[in-house]
Motif scaffolding. Sequence first.
Motif, PDB file in Angstrom:
ATOM      1  N   THR A 223       0.819  -1.315   0.547  1.00 38.21           N
ATOM      2  CA  THR A 223      -0.328  -0.231   0.148  1.00 38.21           C
ATOM      3  C   THR A 223       0.631   1.103   0.045  1.00 38.21           C
ATOM      4  OG1 THR A 223      -1.567  -1.169   1.247  1.00 38.21           O
ATOM      5  CG2 THR A 223      -1.708   1.256   1.037  1.00 38.21           C
ATOM      6  N   TRP A 224       0.866   2.105  -0.637  1.00 34.58           N
ATOM      7  CA  TRP A 224       1.423   3.243  -0.681  1.00 34.58           C
ATOM      8  C   TRP A 224       0.758   4.595  -1.492  1.00 34.58           C
ATOM      9  CZ3 TRP A 224       6.346   4.094  -0.866  1.00 34.58           C
ATOM     10  CH2 TRP A 224       6.927   5.608  -1.233  1.00 34.58           C
ATOM     11  N   LEU A 225       0.622   5.352  -0.093  1.00 36.50           N
ATOM     12  CA  LEU A 225       0.170   6.886  -0.060  1.00 36.50           C
ATOM     13  C   LEU A 225       1.398   7.747  -0.516  1.00 36.50           C
ATOM     14  CD1 LEU A 225      -1.513   6.568   3.067  1.00 36.50           C
ATOM     15  CD2 LEU A 225      -2.832   6.618   0.676  1.00 36.50           C
ATOM     16  N   VAL A 226       0.477   8.727  -1.723  1.00 34.24           N
ATOM     17  CA  VAL A 226       1.550  10.143  -1.935  1.00 34.24           C
ATOM     18  C   VAL A 226       0.534  11.207  -2.250  1.00 34.24           C
ATOM     19  CG1 VAL A 226       2.010   9.064  -4.623  1.00 34.24           C
ATOM     20  CG2 VAL A 226       3.555  10.437  -3.256  1.00 34.24           C
ATOM     21  N   ALA A 227       1.116  12.165  -2.273  1.00 34.38           N
ATOM     22  CA  ALA A 227       0.160  13.392  -2.754  1.00 34.38           C
ATOM     23  C   ALA A 227       1.259  13.885  -4.425  1.00 34.38           C
ATOM     24  CB  ALA A 227       0.431  14.366  -1.617  1.00 34.38           C
ATOM     25  N   LEU A 228      -0.113  13.996  -4.707  1.00 32.21           N
ATOM     26  CA  LEU A 228       0.084  14.262  -6.189  1.00 32.21           C
ATOM     27  C   LEU A 228      -0.386  15.786  -6.570  1.00 32.21           C
ATOM     28  CD1 LEU A 228      -0.667  11.424  -8.145  1.00 32.21           C
ATOM     29  CD2 LEU A 228       1.428  11.948  -7.095  1.00 32.21           C
ATOM     30  N   ARG A 229       0.178  16.483  -7.549  1.00 32.11           N
ATOM     31  CA  ARG A 229      -0.515  17.902  -8.187  1.00 32.11           C
ATOM     32  C   ARG A 229      -0.300  18.402  -9.361  1.00 32.11           C
ATOM     33  NH1 ARG A 229       1.525  24.127  -5.507  1.00 32.11           N
ATOM     34  NH2 ARG A 229      -0.088  24.445  -6.339  1.00 32.11           N
ATOM     35  N   PRO A 230      -1.191  17.919  -9.963  1.00 34.30           N
ATOM     36  CA  PRO A 230      -0.872  17.659 -11.722  1.00 34.30           C
ATOM     37  C   PRO A 230      -0.153  19.025 -12.421  1.00 34.30           C
ATOM     38  CG  PRO A 230      -3.028  17.130 -11.251  1.00 34.30           C
ATOM     39  CD  PRO A 230      -2.373  17.414  -9.593  1.00 34.30           C
ATOM     40  N   THR A 231      -0.241  20.847 -11.814  1.00 32.01           N
ATOM     41  CA  THR A 231       0.130  21.723 -11.959  1.00 32.01           C
ATOM     42  C   THR A 231       0.332  22.068 -10.808  1.00 32.01           C
ATOM     43  OG1 THR A 231      -1.992  22.701 -12.081  1.00 32.01           O
ATOM     44  CG2 THR A 231      -1.462  21.133 -14.129  1.00 32.01           C
ATOM     45  N   SER A 232       1.487  23.549 -11.042  1.00 28.32           N
ATOM     46  CA  SER A 232       1.598  24.076 -10.017  1.00 28.32           C
ATOM     47  C   SER A 232      -0.114  25.489  -9.435  1.00 28.32           C
ATOM     48  CB  SER A 232       2.322  25.403 -10.673  1.00 28.32           C
ATOM     49  OG  SER A 232       2.091  26.224 -11.840  1.00 28.32           O
ATOM     50  N   LEU A 233      -1.232  25.405 -10.606  1.00 25.98           N
ATOM     51  CA  LEU A 233      -2.505  25.526 -10.309  1.00 25.98           C
ATOM     52  C   LEU A 233      -3.643  24.980  -9.872  1.00 25.98           C
ATOM     53  CD1 LEU A 233      -2.527  28.125 -13.576  1.00 25.98           C
ATOM     54  CD2 LEU A 233      -1.715  28.366 -10.529  1.00 25.98           C
ATOM     55  N   SER A 234      -3.506  23.278  -9.657  1.00 25.45           N
ATOM     56  CA  SER A 234      -3.903  22.291  -9.341  1.00 25.45           C
ATOM     57  C   SER A 234      -4.213  22.446  -7.614  1.00 25.45           C
ATOM     58  CB  SER A 234      -3.542  20.969  -9.109  1.00 25.45           C
ATOM     59  OG  SER A 234      -3.218  21.381 -11.239  1.00 25.45           O
ATOM     60  N   ARG A 235      -4.615  21.610  -7.574  1.00 18.67           N
ATOM     61  CA  ARG A 235      -4.897  21.375  -5.737  1.00 18.67           C
ATOM     62  C   ARG A 235      -3.922  19.418  -5.532  1.00 18.67           C
ATOM     63  NH1 ARG A 235     -10.218  20.462  -7.594  1.00 18.67           N
ATOM     64  NH2 ARG A 235     -11.314  22.177  -6.263  1.00 18.67           N
ATOM     65  N   THR A 236      -4.097  19.852  -4.713  1.00 18.43           N
ATOM     66  CA  THR A 236      -3.113  18.226  -4.246  1.00 18.43           C
ATOM     67  C   THR A 236      -3.955  17.441  -4.062  1.00 18.43           C
ATOM     68  OG1 THR A 236      -1.608  19.966  -2.883  1.00 18.43           O
ATOM     69  CG2 THR A 236      -1.435  17.388  -2.801  1.00 18.43           C
ATOM     70  N   TYR A 237      -3.694  16.383  -4.306  1.00 21.06           N
ATOM     71  CA  TYR A 237      -4.570  14.712  -4.175  1.00 21.06           C
ATOM     72  C   TYR A 237      -3.694  13.748  -3.462  1.00 21.06           C
ATOM     73  CZ  TYR A 237      -7.684  16.882  -7.859  1.00 21.06           C
ATOM     74  OH  TYR A 237      -7.843  17.619  -8.774  1.00 21.06           O
ATOM     75  N   VAL A 238      -4.609  13.102  -2.543  1.00 17.88           N
ATOM     76  CA  VAL A 238      -3.932  11.547  -2.624  1.00 17.88           C
ATOM     77  C   VAL A 238      -4.113  10.873  -2.527  1.00 17.88           C
ATOM     78  CG1 VAL A 238      -3.421  10.969  -0.223  1.00 17.88           C
ATOM     79  CG2 VAL A 238      -3.432  12.781   0.007  1.00 17.88           C
TER      80      VAL A 238
END
Length: 154
Positions: A34-49
Amino acid sequence: MFQGIKRVSVAQQLASLRCDWPEGQGQLTKQGLTWLVALRPTSLSRTYVIRLTYASPNTWPQVHVVSPSLRELAGDRTIPHLYCQRTIRLCLFTPWLREWQPHQRLSRTLVPWAKTWLYYFEDWLTTNEWQGGGLHPNPTQTIKASQKSWQYLK
């Protein structure tokens, strides 16, 4: 092995994720990785986990968005390009086309693919058109695929 190429073990996948995505957190259990990581598609995007799970090289990895709720962001619209609307399982590859294989590193495929999927999701929120391409899963469709690949989609 697939055509002489060694599969990457679950432990090796975890080591690769830790190396390539050091901000993430993961563990191995009897059920797999199981791996959890925060991703932000662009600098203007929200952060997704995202949560990536992978039981063994004999199963398909799965990616879900933990937060924020994609369902809430989508409102009353059906979210495109998911394997499952109920669990919000991202459609990142087509199993029966072998777009992902067990010799590939999750850290260099599924995690970047999830980031790209999120980019197209944000675009869809604004335009209501999915520009990310790909095949949209349809469980009622008859396909020539291995039973294992089809079971993954259910």
